[in-house]
Design an enzyme around this catalytic site. Structure first.
Site, PDB file in Angstrom:
ATOM      1  CE1 TYR A   1      -4.397   1.196   0.794  1.00 21.28           C
ATOM      2  CE2 TYR A   1      -3.325   3.412   1.894  1.00 21.28           C
ATOM      3  CZ  TYR A   1      -4.382   2.549   0.958  1.00 21.28           C
ATOM      4  OH  TYR A   1      -5.923   3.287   1.220  1.00 21.28           O
TER       5      TYR A   1
ATOM      6  CE1 TYR B   1      -4.981   5.555  -1.574  1.00 19.80           C
ATOM      7  CE2 TYR B   1      -6.936   6.735  -1.968  1.00 19.80           C
ATOM      8  CZ  TYR B   1      -6.189   6.696  -1.498  1.00 19.80           C
ATOM      9  OH  TYR B   1      -6.554   6.607  -0.675  1.00 19.80           O
TER      10      TYR B   1
END
Ligand SMILES: [Zn+2]
Lengths: 151, 409
Positions: B312, B363
């Site tokens: 992440y 994203y």
């Protein structure tokens, strides 16, 4: 004990002008109005916690005493904010903000997150000694900031 | 009988996504319509239909299962649960799906994220005159109410208004303790951009990035510049999970959930955003260390066994800290580790974010990483890691829970 006009470079404006205090936080803001920094201390194990929380994270006791602190501390970490997230903040950037470890406490768990003022933002360093400076916004709200200790 | 575990009990059998859009450009689609599109596409990929779907194992309350089930005409929902908090749960939601399936509560679970940053911006930027983070309520109730919590006044005037600001503070401490440099952050950004450039069909940032480009980018919040920050994008990604047994009969080669863990320590807590209770060993970290330990224990593998890592990456320094916390290098040595080329696709020891990540592809709060892990293990990724058998996917660093999942062919 200074009052700052909004829109000063390096000074994050006091966007929250009420403390929204309850019984657990009111002593902090009452002391702040007098320019004093206080924090809660567990009466069982002596661990400081700030902001106030209903239980001690070290021993789970609830009873606290309010202890006055010297109002000095050390920059634990920080950032210099250069991009304004709101048009309102354009006069304020660049400003420094970070975490202050407070003298008289154990550090972690009783830190303050504050704007760091009266400083060359390009010269701020972790470990710098700082002292609290209050902006008395109104009788119910005094905003803490920190500035480098001079002398 | 061994210990009860979700290890290898479930598999991802379908992946679906919308196109990825720059912030706001998914309009006139909505978060709901994009969620439904991604779900239908994932079911189709698996060779299943809406009639098979009976579980929602999500995170960050990414959608309202009530609404989605009603719109799509799902015959019966048997499981609807979300991991708490935000993007930290993306990898862990796969474990939630595996637990629901292994526990007999559902048969076909969807995990998804849908995001449209038109009337909101997750990065804390003002929309419609509201600086959301400054006065963010601590209430976890979906009904809100209760007004401004008394603790808000302790941080609202500090000037730390966004995740980016908070993670800048974290990164600064990591630099102070371990000598991590901006050149190291740059390598994360540049390596991922290089990966994104090879897949323009999905990636939104595909122009080349040099070290000069990095150092010429404007500073947002020291030590982070624009290229250390994730993009702001729109889109939806969904994956379908079923039992390992059922997976054998479906259209795609199964991608097994080898192990999954989420959580974190109490002293990490919501820390990065307001409380800062963590000491040095934890503060200058990704918060993933305890999760990584449990993950490897459940899987019975070590970092050396991982072929590709989808970490992440909302901010470059947190990739470096996760490399440390997941044991790819010693604590504090993440900076030099990336600088030596270890995360580069094709040549590095552990290829990281082969899709380009949040930074350069898109994203969608972590789900693009799940999609890439599945494609890698199916052997159809654009930047395919040759012979990839085990992939690591992570969610967070953020407020607890952060999460990690190991997948294998
Ligand atoms: Zn105590």
């Amino acid at each position: 004990m200074t009052t700052r006009p909004e829109g000063t470079q390096g000074v994050f404006p006091s966007i929250m002008t009420e403390s929204f205090a309850d019984d657990s936080t009111k002593p902090f803001w009452d002391a702040a109005a007098e320019g004093r920094l206080v924090a809660t201390k567990c009466t069982n194990c002596g661990t400081f916690r700030l902001p106030p929380k209903p239980f001690c994270f070290n021993c789970q006791h609830r009873d606290i005493e309010w202890v006055e602190l010297p109002g000095t501390g050390t920059i634990y970490s920080f950032t210099v904010v250069r991009h304004p997230l709101s048009p309102m903040l354009m006069p304020a950037v660049p400003y420094a903000a970070g975490i202050i470890e407070l003298d008289g406490t154990q550090g972690a768990g009783a830190r303050m997150i504050c704007n760091i003022v009266d400083v060359d933002v390009d010269a701020v360093k972790i470990g710098d000694k700082v002292e609290i400076v209050w902006e008395h916004v109104n009788p119910g709200m005094s905003v803490p900031r920190f500035r480098p200790v001079t002398s | 009988m061994g210990v009860v575990s979700i290890k290898d009990q479930a598999a991802i059998v379908g992946v679906g996504a919308t196109k990825y859009f720059k912030r706001g450009e998914s309009y006139p689609e909505t978060e709901l319509s994009m969620a439904c599109t991604a779900i239908l596409s994932a079911l189709e990929d698996a060779g299943l239909t809406v009639n098979d779907l009976d579980g929602f194992a999500i995170y960050s309350n990414s959608c309202d299962p009530a609404e989605v089930a009603s719109v799509l005409g799902v015959p019966e929902v048997r499981f609807a649960a979300s991991l708490t908090s935000g993007g930290g749960g993306c990898a862990g939601a796969l474990g939630l799906a595996a637990a629901a399936i292994h526990g007999g509560m559902a048969n076909v679970c969807v995990t998804l994220m849908t995001l449209q940053q038109l009337n909101k911006r997750l990065g804390g930027s003002e929309v419609g005159g509201v600086l959301a983070y400054a006065t963010m309520s601590e209430s976890a109730s979906p009904y809100g109410g209760g007004g401004v919590p008394p603790s808000a006044a302790f941080t609202a005037n500090a000037g730390l208004l966004s995740p980016g600001h908070s993670f800048s503070v974290l990164a600064q401490r990591h630099m102070y303790l371990y000598g991590t440099k901006r050149e190291h952050f740059a390598e994360v950004a540049m390596s991922q951009r290089e990966n994104a450039r090879k897949r323009p069909e999905t990636a939104l940032r595909t122009d080349p990035m040099t070290l000069d480009d990095y150092f010429n980018a404007r500073m947002i919040s020291d030590p982070l510049c624009l290229l250390d920050y994730t993009q702001e994008t729109d889109g939806a990604v969904a994956v379908i999970t079923v039992s390992a047994d059922r997976a054998k009969d479906l259209r795609q080669p199964p991608v097994h959930i080898l192990a999954s863990a989420h959580g974190g320590t109490g002293s990490w807590g919501p820390g990065i955003f307001k409380y800062f209770q963590a000491n040095d060993d934890e503060f200058a970290s990704s918060g993933h260390r305890p999760v990584a330990k449990r993950l490897y224990e459940m899987a019975g593998v070590t970092p050396d066994d991982v072929d590709v890592a989808l970490l992440y990456d909302h901010f470059t320094p947190l990739v470096i800290m996760q490399l440390e916390d997941y044991g790819f290098c010693p604590i504090g040595e993440g900076g030099p580790f990336v600088a030596e080329g270890n995360i580069r696709y094709g040549t590095g020891k552990i290829p990281v974010n082969t899709h380009g990540g949040n930074l350069s592809e898109a994203y969608i709060i972590g789900m693009t990483h799940v999609r890439e892990a599945v494609e890698q293990l199916r052997g159809v990724a654009v930047n395919q890691v040759e012979g990839a058998e085990i992939a690591l996917v992570t969610g967070g660093p953020a407020s607890l829970p952060v999460s990690g999942t190991l997948l294998h062919r």
